[in-house]
Each structure stands twice: as structure tokens, then as C-alpha cells.
Design an enzyme around this catalytic site. Structure first.
Site, PDB file in Angstrom:
ATOM      1  N   LYS A 136       0.740  -1.221   0.004  1.00  0.00           N
ATOM      2  CA  LYS A 136       0.088  -0.031   0.104  1.00  0.00           C
ATOM      3  C   LYS A 136       0.775   1.257  -0.088  1.00  0.00           C
ATOM      4  O   LYS A 136       0.690   2.068  -0.949  1.00  0.00           O
ATOM      5  CB  LYS A 136      -0.919   0.006   1.217  1.00  0.00           C
ATOM      6  CG  LYS A 136      -1.680   0.801   1.595  1.00  0.00           C
ATOM      7  CD  LYS A 136      -2.545   0.517   2.710  1.00  0.00           C
ATOM      8  CE  LYS A 136      -1.898   0.105   3.905  1.00  0.00           C
ATOM      9  NZ  LYS A 136      -1.788   1.179   5.051  1.00  0.00           N
ATOM     10  N   THR A 137       1.811   1.499   0.888  1.00  0.00           N
ATOM     11  CA  THR A 137       2.752   2.438   1.060  1.00  0.00           C
ATOM     12  C   THR A 137       3.397   2.638  -0.073  1.00  0.00           C
ATOM     13  O   THR A 137       3.650   3.676  -0.710  1.00  0.00           O
ATOM     14  CB  THR A 137       3.305   2.560   2.336  1.00  0.00           C
ATOM     15  OG1 THR A 137       2.726   2.098   3.382  1.00  0.00           O
ATOM     16  CG2 THR A 137       4.068   3.792   2.669  1.00  0.00           C
TER      17      THR A 137
ATOM     18  N   ASP B  83      -4.294   7.663   3.048  1.00  0.00           N
ATOM     19  CA  ASP B  83      -3.825   6.355   3.654  1.00  0.00           C
ATOM     20  C   ASP B  83      -4.840   6.077   4.620  1.00  0.00           C
ATOM     21  O   ASP B  83      -5.426   6.940   5.319  1.00  0.00           O
ATOM     22  CB  ASP B  83      -2.479   6.469   4.035  1.00  0.00           C
ATOM     23  CG  ASP B  83      -1.994   5.164   4.246  1.00  0.00           C
ATOM     24  OD1 ASP B  83      -2.577   4.192   3.883  1.00  0.00           O
ATOM     25  OD2 ASP B  83      -0.924   4.811   4.537  1.00  0.00           O
ATOM     26  N   GLU B  84      -5.173   4.698   4.807  1.00  0.00           N
ATOM     27  CA  GLU B  84      -5.819   4.307   6.050  1.00  0.00           C
ATOM     28  C   GLU B  84      -7.266   4.719   5.824  1.00  0.00           C
ATOM     29  O   GLU B  84      -7.860   5.160   7.018  1.00  0.00           O
ATOM     30  CB  GLU B  84      -5.438   4.577   7.565  1.00  0.00           C
ATOM     31  CG  GLU B  84      -3.977   3.925   7.317  1.00  0.00           C
ATOM     32  CD  GLU B  84      -3.730   2.396   7.873  1.00  0.00           C
ATOM     33  OE1 GLU B  84      -4.706   1.728   7.375  1.00  0.00           O
ATOM     34  OE2 GLU B  84      -2.603   2.289   8.101  1.00  0.00           O
TER      35      GLU B  84
ATOM     36  N   GLN C 100      -8.893  -3.640   8.505  1.00  0.00           N
ATOM     37  CA  GLN C 100      -7.911  -2.996   9.428  1.00  0.00           C
ATOM     38  C   GLN C 100      -8.299  -2.015  10.322  1.00  0.00           C
ATOM     39  O   GLN C 100      -7.535  -1.084  10.682  1.00  0.00           O
ATOM     40  CB  GLN C 100      -6.564  -2.667   8.641  1.00  0.00           C
ATOM     41  CG  GLN C 100      -5.803  -4.023   8.276  1.00  0.00           C
ATOM     42  CD  GLN C 100      -4.590  -3.662   7.568  1.00  0.00           C
ATOM     43  OE1 GLN C 100      -3.474  -3.163   8.364  1.00  0.00           O
ATOM     44  NE2 GLN C 100      -4.223  -3.885   6.207  1.00  0.00           N
TER      45      GLN C 100
ATOM     46  N   ARG D   4       1.343  -8.324  10.837  1.00  0.00           N
ATOM     47  CA  ARG D   4       2.539  -7.636  10.671  1.00  0.00           C
ATOM     48  C   ARG D   4       3.727  -8.680  10.758  1.00  0.00           C
ATOM     49  O   ARG D   4       4.788  -8.287  10.607  1.00  0.00           O
ATOM     50  CB  ARG D   4       2.746  -6.928  12.192  1.00  0.00           C
ATOM     51  CG  ARG D   4       1.835  -6.085  12.626  1.00  0.00           C
ATOM     52  CD  ARG D   4       1.712  -4.992  11.524  1.00  0.00           C
ATOM     53  NE  ARG D   4       0.443  -5.197  10.825  1.00  0.00           N
ATOM     54  CZ  ARG D   4       0.212  -4.736   9.694  1.00  0.00           C
ATOM     55  NH1 ARG D   4       0.889  -3.805   9.184  1.00  0.00           N
ATOM     56  NH2 ARG D   4      -0.879  -5.105   9.052  1.00  0.00           N
TER      57      ARG D   4
END
Length: 665
Positions: A28-29, A214-215, A245, A601
DNA sequence: CTTACTACAGTTTTT
DNA sequence: CTGTAGTAAG
């Protein structure tokens, strides 16, 4: 940078609104960063016309770091990469005139809010910290629905709501008259401004020509509104999110915003990214199993092409000390065998207090570690206190700051004097500072009080006159004048803590120095800006360069979002901790997502642990293993001992108490 | 007005 | 168990 088909599509979709549903670990980033660079290099966007928004400072920092690796610093610095709140602050500061505000406003943190609400609600509510928190969340929720006190008063149904609404009105009045903002205002004011003032809106649409968020699943109602208002007629924006998330619903986040988007923007392009590049297949399978227990907005099928990986271990331990020891022991041996570095390991937990015992054991074993808490230095009392001084110097109408500093160090101005002062000030609708210099007030005070008060006022005036100096000098003068170090010396018994506190002060002043230095290109930050940056926790931790030093990473599950580690430990897998007591009755889904975030993670290895026995507040508890452990694919787990699933009737007393409390409230 | 003691509550996560 | 807030004595 290599991009797969979906990622490429995500980067190249620059016309019109674009929603990227990005599963955990799907890059994503990377996509956001590639897209920003693509916009600059291939689409003729100037870097100062691009804004990328995140929810946490950590995520913003991470993005800044990664983007400066890709393009030159002069360019990357121009891109607005910040949290929603920091952007709000930026907008407010540049629109002061339009908003009719003075530049010397204060920013309230939660403690300040509680302090004020306590005062306001005194007549209506029983002194109860819980009800204050509820009141606060009501106000916050109203604000995040863009409701003013007047509008709320028309809407209220129950008696309690009516009281809360009255408090909201008083609260709002107070903030406006004292030139104070709270966190919610940082979003509220810009949104309201753009709604009512077209030219301001156009001004900012011209400034931010491409917006990335983002998010996105963590946006609340008002943030969604702000995004809408900021996007220009072409609706050129990119939102990235993952409903699995979403872990901030307690802060008003609405994952449904993802659905709304489709209605509001029929031309919306939706791109799914389901290829996970992070975790072993086994870890991903476990994550998918777990999250399958939740309802879903979008169907998603996350897959990995990495090795199947080693089994996931569940370690059953006697008590929390045993748990910590086992984790640390495992890290030591693993580290030795696999020649890893310490920052390959992360220990994740539900609540902050769980790290204390770990810290103790790690220290004892001389293992380097780093705790990412929400900025420890700034929450230290000695630093908060200094910030109050600075706040008061900038905005003498900040009554909270006034109360915090007036008698610390002692100036012989005690509760009697202050009571007289505050009641008089309230009756005459003056700030405490204005009241203290009013001749009328002096009529009701004793001679001694007047003298002490005048001495303080005289001194603080002299400091206020220094504001033209650099913020660093202002602080320096305050610390010297109040003989702060001497005061700490006198009031701290433990010599270690004493040196620690004094050390903190020098770190703090060094920070201010660095903040002034670091921004030489632009106009230097003024004192007001520095304080708000501190309150927003928008500062870079220079004291430890986390990247160079090899340390085991300790953090809450919330803080771990967006990060990845080869080896992950999730501790405290117990009913009552994860899922947390307060959520067991009504919000297990979110706790499950939290566990999901933790699991995803991990790149290579994953360890769970829980205690059979736990001491809390002096009580001994016998917790049950977390239900989430049983939702995982059991063939992929190794339990350190055979568990006998006990009769769950045996709910421990504490959790029962908590659940009851919640229901009655 | 300050200090010292006692009771009591509290730990969810962040800007 | 720990830290805070409120109370009583100095």
C-alpha cells in the site's frame, strides 16, 4: 520499483476518484509513494500541489522517510505529508483572517478538555470521571457530525442528552472566548469554512490539486466531508483502505465510508490489491481464518506466494513474569541461532501497561529495546508543566495553563486566593489573567495574596515581552527564573529520577533548538507553532535514532499498524485482554481486527502467548485463553502444552465486574 | 498556605 | 500494585 498489474493500475489511475482496497502487506505505502512520484515526474504535478494524509504521525513520518529516498529532498519537502489534524492546523493558521481568529490560540489536549468539562458540568453531573469521558465523547461525536451546539440543542431527545448539549454549548463558548481549539476543531473549523466560504475552498483546492489518503477506513464523518470539500471538480484523488484493518471505531471511524464513496462518486474506480508480499503462507492463512469470523463489506481474497513457513507457536505460561521471560529467552536463542538483528523482533500487546514487565526482563537481560509509546517525553509531568508555561506566555487567556503554573513552584498563592479569583473572573466574564490585573478583584483579596499575585503577574509580563526572542530563549528564561532545576531537586527524592527529570528538560530544550534549526528554508517556527506541534505529537524523536540502533521493538497493536517484522510476538492472548473486557459484550469484531493487524505484521515467524495466572490490582486472576486462538487453523499451531478448555462459567471476578459496570452505566 | 497522609480508582487503543 | 486526588493536621 517493481509493481504488479494491480499496483500499476493503482498508480496510473490519476483521472477521477480512485479507491484502492489494499489488503495487509499488499504494498500500500509503496503504491502511494510510486503514485506521488508518478504524478510529479509523468503528469506535470508540482510537488507542492500534492497532499498525502495519514492518521498517525508515525505513518506520516514513515512516508516522508520513504519518499525522500526516492526523490531529492528539496522536492520531497514540498509535498504535504501529514496527519489530518496537522493539515487542519495548517489550514487554520493560513486562514486566520477568514476565520476571524487570533494567531495566539492554544490547543487543548484531552486532559485540558476533561479539566474544563469538570468545571462546566459541576452543576449537572456527579463528579465522576467516567461520565466526564462520556460527555467528552458525545461532544466529540457531535463535532464529527459537523453539528454546532445550537443544532444539537434542537435535536436532543433524552434528558441526559439535553444536559450534555448544554455542556457542549458552554464548552464551545469557553473555547471561543479564550481563543482555544481542541483536536476536533482542527477538522471542524476547516470543514465548516470550506462549506460556507467558496473562495477559501477554491483557494485550497488550488493548493491541493491531488489528494491521497492512507488508511481511509479510519476516516470519520467529518473527515470524509473534508476530503469531499478539498477535492476539486475533477475529483482527482486516491483513497487507500482496508476494512479489515479498521481499529479506530472508538474514535468515530466509519469503515462504511468506503461504501458511501461509491454512491457519492459513480465514476469511482475500485482497484483491489490482494497479493500479500509480506507474510508466509501459513501466517496469512491464519490471518484469513481469523478474519473470516467478521462480517465484510467487500469480498477479498488475500494470498501469498512466499514459503509456507514454520508453524505458529502458542506458549502457555504461568504468569506475566514467566510470559515475559519466555519471550525474552526465545528472542535471545533465536537471535543467536539465526544471526538476526534485534530490530527483527517485535513484541505486540493490547494495552500499554503490559510492556512494563517486559521492559524489566529485557533490561535485566541486557537486551536493547525500544518502546514506541505515544511520545513519552511529552507526557512527563516536568515537560507538560513547561509546556503550560509556554502556552500561557503565548495565550494569557488560557486559564488551564494559568492554573497549572500559578503555584508551581510555590508562590504562596493557594486555593483560597484562587477560589476568589476564579469565581470573580467567571462572574465578570474575564480570563483569570485579566482578572488578576483588575483593580476590582483586589478589593476582595488579602494584602498578602495581592502581593504574591502581583509579583507573579509582573514576572510573567516580563516573559511575555520576550516573545519576540526565539522560543528557545523564552523557555530558557522561564526555566532560569522559576529556578526549575532547584525545584525539581527539592521535590524529587530518588536521585535517579532527579537526574532523569533534569535531563529531560535539557532534551526538551534541545528539541526546540532543533525544530528551529531544521526549518531554516521556510520562515522559522514561532512559539505558538512549536507548542501546537508538541500537543499534536508532531515531532521527530531525535533522542534515539531508531533506524541505526538495533533494538527489539515494543508497541501496542494499534501502534503496529503499517509496520512489519520478521518475527512477531503477540502477548496476553487472553479473554479480557484481547478481546478486551470493555469490548467483550459488544465489540468483539474490532478486537478481532486488532488481532488480525497483529498477525499480519509478521513476515516469517509468529508467537502467541498467554498466562494461566495473572495479577492485577493485587487480585489474582485465572484468565481463559483468547477465543481468537481457537479461530485459527489448529493444524498450523503448536501449543506448548495440551490445554484443557475449562468450563467458561468460571468467568473471573474482575471481568464480570467490568461487564456489569458497563451495562449499568 | 503547605505538607503528609489516606483512600481510592484504574489501565484500550490516538490526534 | 501504583499513582492520584482529596482531606486533615501543621
Amino acid at each position: 520499483m517493481y509493481l504488479n498489474i494491480n499496483q500499476t493500475e493503482a498508480v496510473n489511475s490519476i483521472k477521477g476518484p480512485c479507491l484502492i482496497l489494499a489488503g495487509a502487506g499488499s504494498g500500500k505505502t509503496k503504491v502511494i509513494i510510486s503514485k506521488i512520484i508518478y504524478l510529479i515526474n509523468n503528469c506535470g504535478y508540482q510537488s507542492n500541489h500534492i497532499a498525502a494524509l495519514t492518521f498517525t504521525n508515525k505513518a506520516a513520518q514513515e512516508m516522508k522517510n520513504r519518499i525522500s529516498e526516492q526523490i531529492c529532498t528539496t522536492e520531497s519537502k514540498k509535498i504535504i505529508i501529514s496527519t489530518f489534524h496537522a493539515l487542519g492546523m495548517k489550514i487554520i493558521r493560513s486562514e486566520l483572517k477568514t476565520l476571524g481568529m487570533k494567531s495566539n490560540f492554544s490547543l487543548f489536549d484531552e486532559q485540558d478538555q476533561i479539566m474544563l468539562l469538570k468545571e462546566i458540568s459541576l452543576k449537572y453531573l456527579k463528579e465522576n470521571k467516567n461520565s466526564l469521558k462520556t460527555l467528552l465523547s458525545f461532544i466529540s461525536n457531535w463535532k464529527s457530525k459537523l453539528l454546532t451546539p445550537m443544532q444539537v440543542l434542537k435535536l436532543v431527545k433524552s434528558k441526559l442528552e439535553r444536559i450534555f448539549a448544554d455542556c457542549y454549548k458552554k464548552y464551545d463558548n469557553y473555547l471561543r472566548t479564550c481563543n482555544i481549539l481542541d483536536f476536533d476543531d482542527l477538522i471542524f473549523l476547516p470543514t465548516l469554512l470550506f462549506k460556507n466560504n467558496l473562495s477559501a475552498r477554491i483557494r485550497w483546492q488550488k493548493k491541493i490539486r491531488y489528494l491521497l489518503v492512507d488508511e481511509y477506513q479510519d476516516t470519520n464523518e467529518i473527515q470524509y466531508e473534508l476530503i469531499k470539500l478539498l477535492s476539486n471538480s475533477d475529483n482527482n484523488f486516491t483513497l487507500v483502505g482496508d476494512d479489515d484493518q479498521s481499529i479506530y471505531s472508538w474514535r468515530g471511524a466509519r469503515p462504511q465510508n468506503i461504501l458511501l464513496l461509491k454512491e457519492d462518486y459513480p465514476t469511482l474506480q475500485v482497484i483491489k490489491m490482494e497479493h500479500n508480499y509480506r507474510s508466509s503462507q501459513r501466517i496469512l492463512k491464519a490471518a484469513n481464518f481469523l478474519i473470516a469470523n467478521n462480517p465484510h463489506i467487500f469480498k477479498k481474497n488475500l494470498f501469498s506466494e512466499l514459503d509456507y513457513g514454520s508453524k505458529i507457536k502458542v506458549s502457555i505460561t504461568e504468569n506475566e513474569e514467566h510470559e515475559a521471560k519466555k519471550v525474552v529467552k526465545k528472542i535471545i536463542s533465536h537471535h543467536r541461532i539465526h544471526h538476526t538483528t534485534y530490530n527483527d523482533y517485535a513484541i505486540l500487546y493490547r494495552s500499554n501497561y503490559q510492556c512494563r514487565i517486559l521492559e524489566k526482563i529485557l533490561l535485566h537481560n541486557h537486551i536493547p529495546y525500544h518502546i514506541s509509546s505515544s511520545f513519552s517525553l511529552l507526557s512527563r509531568p516536568e515537560i507538560k508543566h513547561l509546556i503550560s508555561y509556554l502556552r500561557f506566555v503565548v495565550n494569557p487567556n488560557d486559564n488551564n495553563a494559568f492554573l497549572k503554573i500559578i503555584n508551581l513552584p510555590s508562590r504562596q498563592i493557594g486555593s483560597v486566593t484562587l477560589n476568589k479569583l476564579t469565581t470573580w473572573a467567571k462572574k465578570n466574564k474575564k480570563s483569570f489573567f485579566d482578572a488578576s490585573i483588575d483593580i476590582e478583584l483586589k478589593k476582595i483579596l488579602t494584602v498578602r495574596s495581592i502581593n504574591n499575585l502581583e509579583k507573579f503577574i509582573f514576572w510573567i509580563q516580563s516573559i511575555i515581552n520576550l516573545v519576540e526572542l526565539t522560543p528557545y530563549d523564552v523557555l530558557d528564561n522561564i526555566v532560569k527564573d522559576i529556578k526549575y532545576e532547584k525545584w525539581i531537586y527539592k521535590n524529587t527524592i530518588d536521585p535517579n529520577i532527579r537526574t532523569c527529570k533534569i535531563n529531560n528538560i535539557s532534551i526538551f530544550s534541545k528539541w526546540i533548538k532543533d525544530m528551529l534549526k531544521g526549518n531554516q528554508t521556510d520562515t522559522p517556527l514561532n512559539l505558538s507553532q512549536i507548542i501546537t506541534k508538541f500537543t499534536l505529537r508532531d515531532v521527530i524523536d531525535n533522542t534515539v535514532d531508531n533506524h541505526d540502533i538495533d533494538k527489539v521493538q515494543l508497541m501496542t497493536l494499534h501502534a503496529s499498524k503499517g509496520l512489519e517484522f520478521p518475527v512477531v510476538f503477540i502477548i496476553g492472548m487472553e479473554e479480557g485482554i484481547l478481546p478486551h473486557y470493555s469490548a467483550i459484550a459488544d465489540n468483539v469484531d474490532e478486537e478481532r481486527r486488532l488481532a488480525y493487524v497483529g498477525i499480519t505484521r509478521a513476515k516469517k515467524e509468529l508467537f502467541f502467548s498467554y498466562c494461566k495466572k495473572r495479577y492485577q490490582y493485587g487480585e489474582t486472576l485465572y484468565p481463559q485463553p483468547s477465543r481468537f486462538l481457537f479461530e485459527l487453523p489448529q493444524n498450523d499451531l503448536i501449543w506448548t502444552e495440551n490445554i484443557q478448555i475449562k468450563n467458561t462459567n468460571q468467568l473471573n471476578i474482575l471481568s464480570l465486574k467490568k461487564i456489569l459496570k458497563k451495562q449499568f452505566f
